[in-house]
Design a protein around this motif. Sequence first.
Motif: not given
Length: 77
Positions: A7-14, A48-51, A56-58
């Motif tokens: 899942m993407s972050f957006e889908d998981a949080i929804k 949490e993993a996606k965040l 790390e990318k930032v």
Amino acid sequence: MSDVEKMSFEDAIKELETVVGQLERGDVALDESIALYERGAALKARCEAKLKEAEEKVAKITLGETGTPAGTAPLDG
């Protein structure tokens, strides 16, 4: 790999918001509540993993190898 791990972050949080809403209403049977709680825990871990990936990318973009902001010279002293 589970469906949550894909899942993407957006889908998981929804979906996590939906799960929390169901648990807060308290109108589901105990067995379903337990399953919802476990699903919610997996969704929370995915968010949490996606965040962490995003952080790390930032950091790679904004910090140079010396740990100072990219495009600046390290401070002497």
